[in-house]
Write a protein that holds these residues in place. Sequence first.
Motif, PDB file in Angstrom:
ATOM      1  N   ALA A 171       0.833  -1.207   0.000  1.00 37.59           N
ATOM      2  CA  ALA A 171       0.000   0.000   0.000  1.00 37.59           C
ATOM      3  C   ALA A 171       0.868   1.258   0.000  1.00 37.59           C
ATOM      4  N   LEU A 172       1.926   1.259   0.790  1.00 35.96           N
ATOM      5  CA  LEU A 172       2.823   2.416   0.820  1.00 35.96           C
ATOM      6  C   LEU A 172       3.550   2.575  -0.514  1.00 35.96           C
ATOM      7  N   LEU A 173       3.990   1.476  -1.088  1.00 36.77           N
ATOM      8  CA  LEU A 173       4.660   1.541  -2.390  1.00 36.77           C
ATOM      9  C   LEU A 173       3.720   2.047  -3.473  1.00 36.77           C
ATOM     10  N   ASP A 174       2.458   1.605  -3.426  1.00 41.94           N
ATOM     11  CA  ASP A 174       1.474   2.035  -4.422  1.00 41.94           C
ATOM     12  C   ASP A 174       1.224   3.538  -4.378  1.00 41.94           C
ATOM     13  N   ARG A 175       1.341   4.143  -3.222  1.00 40.24           N
ATOM     14  CA  ARG A 175       1.069   5.575  -3.067  1.00 40.24           C
ATOM     15  C   ARG A 175       2.348   6.397  -2.937  1.00 40.24           C
ATOM     16  N   ALA A 176       3.483   5.784  -3.222  1.00 40.27           N
ATOM     17  CA  ALA A 176       4.774   6.447  -3.035  1.00 40.27           C
ATOM     18  C   ALA A 176       4.908   7.730  -3.845  1.00 40.27           C
ATOM     19  N   SER A 177       4.340   7.775  -5.039  1.00 39.02           N
ATOM     20  CA  SER A 177       4.482   8.995  -5.851  1.00 39.02           C
ATOM     21  C   SER A 177       3.785  10.189  -5.198  1.00 39.02           C
TER      22      SER A 177
END
Length: 118
Positions: free
Chosen positions: A24-30
């Motif tokens: 989830a954190l990687l998916d919203r990293a941008s």
Amino acid sequence: MTTRVFRVTVRGVFSDLDADQRTALLDRASEHSVLRAAFTPEGHLSYDIAVRTAFTFRFQDTGECEEDIVAAVERAETVARAWLDERGYGYKNLRAQAEDLSQAPLGKRQRREAARRD
């Protein structure tokens, strides 16, 4: 009385994240890139979970006197903790640092402009 602007930085480290939380954190990293970092009233979170587990929240708050900075730090920590807790993200080493911009030294351009006014 003049309004003072405070910049509060709350730093910490994600702890005990499971695979779904990391994803989830990687998916919203941008959305949370350091390149987009800004001091905002609601707070801005930045991290690079692919590199390391550290994170930073940046808040901008105001007050009328120097002592108001303590309340600004407490509000920032409360908001940061709430954001992390609502999502079930474990964290550790949470610490805050604040700066009263009215006390910050003037930059070269600001000194030059102040000298022109005098």
